[in-house]
Write a protein that holds these residues in place. Structure first.
Motif, short mmCIF file in Angstrom:
data_model
loop_
_atom_site.label_atom_id
_atom_site.label_comp_id
_atom_site.label_asym_id
_atom_site.label_seq_id
_atom_site.Cartn_x
_atom_site.Cartn_y
_atom_site.Cartn_z
N GLN A 179 5.06 7.28 10.93
CA GLN A 179 6.13 8.08 10.33
C GLN A 179 7.02 7.31 9.35
O GLN A 179 7.54 7.88 8.39
N ILE A 180 7.21 6.00 9.59
CA ILE A 180 8.19 5.22 8.82
C ILE A 180 7.54 4.22 7.87
O ILE A 180 7.88 4.17 6.68
N LEU A 181 6.62 3.43 8.35
CA LEU A 181 6.09 2.33 7.55
C LEU A 181 4.92 2.73 6.65
O LEU A 181 4.83 2.28 5.51
N ASP A 182 4.03 3.56 7.18
CA ASP A 182 2.85 3.93 6.38
C ASP A 182 3.21 4.62 5.07
O ASP A 182 2.55 4.38 4.05
N PRO A 183 4.25 5.48 5.04
CA PRO A 183 4.60 6.10 3.75
C PRO A 183 5.30 5.15 2.78
O PRO A 183 5.57 5.52 1.64
N THR A 184 5.63 3.93 3.24
CA THR A 184 6.36 2.96 2.42
C THR A 184 5.44 1.80 2.06
O THR A 184 4.68 1.31 2.90
N ASP A 185 5.51 1.35 0.81
CA ASP A 185 4.71 0.20 0.40
C ASP A 185 5.39 -1.08 0.88
O ASP A 185 6.39 -1.52 0.31
N THR A 186 4.86 -1.66 1.94
CA THR A 186 5.45 -2.87 2.51
C THR A 186 4.57 -4.09 2.25
O THR A 186 4.78 -5.14 2.86
N THR A 187 3.60 -3.96 1.36
CA THR A 187 2.65 -5.05 1.13
C THR A 187 3.30 -6.24 0.43
O THR A 187 2.86 -7.38 0.59
N ASN A 188 4.35 -6.00 -0.36
CA ASN A 188 5.02 -7.11 -1.05
C ASN A 188 6.50 -6.78 -1.22
O ASN A 188 6.94 -6.30 -2.26
N LEU A 189 7.26 -7.08 -0.18
CA LEU A 189 8.69 -6.78 -0.21
C LEU A 189 9.52 -7.95 -0.73
O LEU A 189 10.73 -7.80 -0.95
N THR A 190 8.92 -9.08 -0.91
CA THR A 190 9.66 -10.28 -1.31
C THR A 190 10.49 -10.03 -2.57
O THR A 190 9.97 -9.55 -3.58
#
Length: 218
Positions: A179-190
């Motif tokens: 619900q929270i992480l999959d819809p967000t691109d968290t592959t490169n948050l730096t």
């Protein structure tokens, strides 16, 4: 000619005693089976209890209320940081949910993501003492049972065994990720600014590993 005498018909015999005993025993067994049978209506509580435990179904059901619980109790990191450094026990009592391995602390923050490794990012958060190392986990694997233990009412006694209890935590983690992480691109948050609401287990006051219940990239 000699007269022939017709044989005299035999009177009907009485049922054998053994046959009667067998019939009676059979009836008794049927009655006992009927008394021992429980009728379970499909969809009722009884029906649900007889179904195999599904961690993912449990997680989907429980995560929304856990998320609401954390939303309502999350403390700003700039307030929580000095509090846990000053008095860990008092901060846990005031802000956290007790657990056997460290209180679960709800927190909210806005920070800049630093280096990330295996989906865990360092966070630089204004107002948080420099002594505190803040991190957030974003997957693909979400570890720990902090979300499961956040409310304090998901207890071991409600489950069949330790494996089922552990699987409940994994199911809640997967529900959050879906619900929270999959819809967000968290592959490169730096280098990016993130808003996080979540929980961490207070073992070392200087080391926070946050499991998010909400995460937004600004």
């Amino acid at each position: 000619m000699s007269a022939t005498t017709a044989p005299t018909p035999k009177a009907p015999g009485k049922p054998r005693r053994g046959l009667l005993v067998g019939i009676a025993a059979g009836i008794a067994v049927l009655i006992a089976m009927a008394l021992d049978t429980t009728v379970v209506q499909i969809g009722s509580d009884g029906d649900i209890r007889q179904q195999a435990f599904s961690p993912d179904k449990y997680g989907d059901e429980q995560f929304p209320r856990i998320q609401t619980f954390i939303d309502e109790r999350a403390v700003d990191a700039a307030t929580l940081g000095p509090a846990v450094l000053a008095d860990k026990a008092e901060a846990a009592k005031r802000y956290g949910t007790a657990s056997s391995t460290g209180a679960i602390m709800p927190v909210r923050l806005t920070g800049v993501a630093g280096e990330g490794k295996s989906g865990v990012y360092d966070l630089s958060v204004e107002g948080v003492p420099a002594d505190i190392h803040v991190r957030v986990q974003t997957g693909p694997a979400i570890n720990g049972t902090d979300l499961r233990d956040a409310t304090g009412d998901i207890e071991f006694g409600k489950f069949k065994n330790q494996i089922e209890f552990q699987n409940a935590g994994s199911g809640i983690n997967r529900a959050m990720k879906k619900q929270i992480l999959d819809p967000t691109d968290t592959t490169n948050l730096t280098g990016k600014t993130v808003e996080v609401v979540g929980v961490f287990r207070l073992i070392n006051p200087k080391n926070w590993l946050i499991t998010p219940s909400r995460l937004a990239v600004k």
